[in-house]
Scaffold this active site. Structure first.
Site, PDB file in Angstrom:
ATOM      1  N   ASN A   9       0.794  -1.451  -0.072  1.00  0.00           N
ATOM      2  CA  ASN A   9      -0.296  -0.055  -0.121  1.00  0.00           C
ATOM      3  C   ASN A   9       0.895   0.762  -0.182  1.00  0.00           C
ATOM      4  OD1 ASN A   9      -1.691   1.963   0.750  1.00  0.00           O
ATOM      5  ND2 ASN A   9      -2.985   1.222   1.969  1.00  0.00           N
ATOM      6  N   ASP A  11      -0.233   4.134   0.090  1.00  0.00           N
ATOM      7  CA  ASP A  11      -1.026   5.575   0.088  1.00  0.00           C
ATOM      8  C   ASP A  11       0.266   6.214   0.816  1.00  0.00           C
ATOM      9  OD1 ASP A  11      -3.138   4.249  -0.801  1.00  0.00           O
ATOM     10  OD2 ASP A  11      -3.918   4.107   1.657  1.00  0.00           O
ATOM     11  N   HIS A  12       0.971   6.652   1.588  1.00  0.00           N
ATOM     12  CA  HIS A  12       2.548   7.177   2.432  1.00  0.00           C
ATOM     13  C   HIS A  12       3.179   7.792   1.639  1.00  0.00           C
ATOM     14  CE1 HIS A  12      -0.499   6.880   5.780  1.00  0.00           C
ATOM     15  NE2 HIS A  12      -1.059   5.131   6.099  1.00  0.00           N
ATOM     16  N   ARG A  20       4.503  18.638   0.790  1.00  0.00           N
ATOM     17  CA  ARG A  20       4.525  20.283   0.472  1.00  0.00           C
ATOM     18  C   ARG A  20       4.253  20.240  -0.808  1.00  0.00           C
ATOM     19  NH1 ARG A  20      10.096  21.689   2.315  1.00  0.00           N
ATOM     20  NH2 ARG A  20       9.880  21.522   4.458  1.00  0.00           N
ATOM     21  N   HIS A  45      -5.915   3.638  -1.829  1.00  0.00           N
ATOM     22  CA  HIS A  45      -6.690   4.315  -1.317  1.00  0.00           C
ATOM     23  C   HIS A  45      -7.206   5.196  -1.938  1.00  0.00           C
ATOM     24  CE1 HIS A  45      -9.810   3.817   2.779  1.00  0.00           C
ATOM     25  NE2 HIS A  45     -10.290   4.562   1.430  1.00  0.00           N
ATOM     26  N   ARG A  47      -8.981   8.171  -1.036  1.00  0.00           N
ATOM     27  CA  ARG A  47      -9.877   8.462  -0.001  1.00  0.00           C
ATOM     28  C   ARG A  47     -10.697   9.955  -0.798  1.00  0.00           C
ATOM     29  NH1 ARG A  47     -10.242   7.741   5.117  1.00  0.00           N
ATOM     30  NH2 ARG A  47      -8.886   6.238   5.820  1.00  0.00           N
ATOM     31  N   ARG A  51      -7.001  13.010   0.351  1.00  0.00           N
ATOM     32  CA  ARG A  51      -5.546  13.603   2.001  1.00  0.00           C
ATOM     33  C   ARG A  51      -4.322  12.364   1.549  1.00  0.00           C
ATOM     34  NH1 ARG A  51      -6.993  10.243   6.670  1.00  0.00           N
ATOM     35  NH2 ARG A  51      -8.862  10.617   6.848  1.00  0.00           N
ATOM     36  N   HIS A  52      -4.476  11.304   0.280  1.00  0.00           N
ATOM     37  CA  HIS A  52      -3.010  10.945  -0.150  1.00  0.00           C
ATOM     38  C   HIS A  52      -3.165  10.732  -1.693  1.00  0.00           C
ATOM     39  CE1 HIS A  52      -4.898   7.549   1.369  1.00  0.00           C
ATOM     40  NE2 HIS A  52      -4.744   7.708   2.331  1.00  0.00           N
ATOM     41  N   GLU A  72      -9.126   0.185  -3.044  1.00  0.00           N
ATOM     42  CA  GLU A  72      -9.530   0.604  -1.935  1.00  0.00           C
ATOM     43  C   GLU A  72     -10.152   2.357  -1.885  1.00  0.00           C
ATOM     44  OE1 GLU A  72      -6.906   1.015   1.590  1.00  0.00           O
ATOM     45  OE2 GLU A  72      -6.200  -0.736   1.267  1.00  0.00           O
ATOM     46  N   THR A 102      -6.451   6.861  10.116  1.00  0.00           N
ATOM     47  CA  THR A 102      -6.336   5.493   8.737  1.00  0.00           C
ATOM     48  C   THR A 102      -8.040   4.696   9.040  1.00  0.00           C
ATOM     49  OG1 THR A 102      -5.438   3.532   8.593  1.00  0.00           O
ATOM     50  CG2 THR A 102      -5.536   3.853  10.498  1.00  0.00           C
ATOM     51  N   THR A 103      -7.822   3.864   8.578  1.00  0.00           N
ATOM     52  CA  THR A 103      -9.456   2.795   7.972  1.00  0.00           C
ATOM     53  C   THR A 103      -9.672   2.023   9.741  1.00  0.00           C
ATOM     54  OG1 THR A 103      -8.710   1.993   5.978  1.00  0.00           O
ATOM     55  CG2 THR A 103     -10.300   1.461   7.063  1.00  0.00           C
ATOM     56  N   GLU A 153     -11.140  -9.455   2.844  1.00  0.00           N
ATOM     57  CA  GLU A 153      -9.775  -8.634   3.783  1.00  0.00           C
ATOM     58  C   GLU A 153     -10.198  -8.627   4.925  1.00  0.00           C
ATOM     59  OE1 GLU A 153      -7.199  -6.079   2.046  1.00  0.00           O
ATOM     60  OE2 GLU A 153      -5.932  -5.252   3.605  1.00  0.00           O
ATOM     61  N   HIS A 193      -3.472  -4.251   8.252  1.00  0.00           N
ATOM     62  CA  HIS A 193      -3.624  -3.535   8.612  1.00  0.00           C
ATOM     63  C   HIS A 193      -3.204  -3.751  10.007  1.00  0.00           C
ATOM     64  CE1 HIS A 193      -5.221   0.310  10.059  1.00  0.00           C
ATOM     65  NE2 HIS A 193      -6.012   0.431   8.972  1.00  0.00           N
ATOM     66  N   GLY A 194      -1.831  -2.461   9.925  1.00  0.00           N
ATOM     67  CA  GLY A 194      -1.319  -2.864  10.842  1.00  0.00           C
ATOM     68  C   GLY A 194      -0.085  -3.505  11.372  1.00  0.00           C
ATOM     69  N   GLY A 215       0.969  -1.180   4.211  1.00  0.00           N
ATOM     70  CA  GLY A 215       1.469  -0.074   3.822  1.00  0.00           C
ATOM     71  C   GLY A 215       2.347   0.921   4.878  1.00  0.00           C
ATOM     72  N   HIS A 216       1.762   1.568   5.791  1.00  0.00           N
ATOM     73  CA  HIS A 216       2.167   2.386   6.878  1.00  0.00           C
ATOM     74  C   HIS A 216       4.116   1.844   7.226  1.00  0.00           C
ATOM     75  CE1 HIS A 216       3.230   4.404  10.621  1.00  0.00           C
ATOM     76  NE2 HIS A 216       3.472   4.969   9.636  1.00  0.00           N
TER      77      HIS A 216
END
Ligand code: PXP
Length: 244
Positions: A9, A11-12, A20, A45, A47, A51-52, A72, A102-103, A153, A193-194, A215-216
């Site tokens: 993922n 996204d980040h 920036r 994702h 959104r 936002r990302h 997503e 986050t979700t 999922e 997730h996580g 992802g993160h």
């Protein structure tokens, strides 16, 4: 043991770029490196508040990479219209709340059965595989099996957030039981997730799980290791879990 796919993922990467308002770091560039590092798919994702990931990212990445694209998205008409244009390999339907970082949890299928059923059929009709993001709760899984979802999922967020070993084991057991339940119902099982290098091993050991999306933690570790090594590190742990 059967193969376990790793979806990255990204996204980040877009979160950092948007900080920036410029072009760096480029999610497209990272998607290309992720693919060459062994990612089996790219997850994004889109959104509602953008936002990302932005729409432009989705279409550029779809054009450039060869591996699977998993979009997503919130289960809305607006998002369906975007999916219809993008035609990703799969869509994962997630609940969305603007105030969340986050979700936070899985969908409540039981509450919105009719809308979700219509949307899933529309997505499947245009050749998109549909997964639904659910907490490890059997009633929700059964409801998803009745509205034509291809796959579940399982939300591993609660498992990932436990500090005590006992609570972690309790959450892991729920995921193990629900993975088997999905499999018995003929649903493909994904998880995410996580997840990170410390907690992924036990999830990767669950044979019914065919794909995990991370992802993160991978993007965070890439600041230290670089994205290529950070993905390879995760691939190695998954390989060890699956083959030893
Ligand atoms: N799966 C789903 C459905 C998600 O919403 C997310 C977060 O966007 C992930 C997986 C990845 O979670 P994380 O960034 O914590 O690895």
């Amino acid at each position: 043991m059967s193969q376990l796919s790793l979806g990255i993922n990204i996204d980040h990467v877009a979160t950092l770029r948007n900080a920036r308002g410029g072009k760096d770091p480029s999610p497209v560039h990272v998607a290309i490196i992720a693919e060459s590092a062994g990612a089996d798919g790219i997850t994004m994702h889109l959104r509602e508040d953008r936002r990302h990931i932005h729409e432009k990212d989705l279409f550029l990445i779809k054009k450039i990479i060869h591996s699977k694209i998993n979009l997503e998205m919130a289960p809305t008409e607006n998002m369906f219209n975007i999916a219809q244009k993008l035609l990703p390999n799969s869509c994962c339907l997630v609940p969305e709340n603007r105030a969340e970082i986050t979700t936070e949890s899985g969908l409540d299928i039981i509450k919105q059965k009719k809308n979700l059923h219509n949307l899933i059929l529309k997505l499947k009709n245009i050749g998109i595989k549909v997964s639904v993001f659910l907490d490890p709760i059997k009633e929700q899984i059964l409801a998803a099996s009745k509205i034509s979802a291809d796959c579940i999922e399982i939300n591993t967020g609660k498992y990932a957030n436990q500090n005590s070993l006992i609570n972690k084991r309790i959450e892991l057991k729920k995921i193990q039981n629900c993975s088997k339940y999905c499999n018995d119902l003929g649903l493909q099982v994904h998880a995410g997730h996580g997840l990170n290098i410390f907690n992924v091993y036990d999830i990767a050991k669950i044979e019914n799980i065919k794909e995990i999306n991370i992802g993160h933690s991978i993007i965070s570790r890439s600041i230290i290791l670089g994205i290529f090594k950070s993905i390879q590190e995760m691939k190695n742990i998954i390989y060890m879990a699956r083959n030893t």
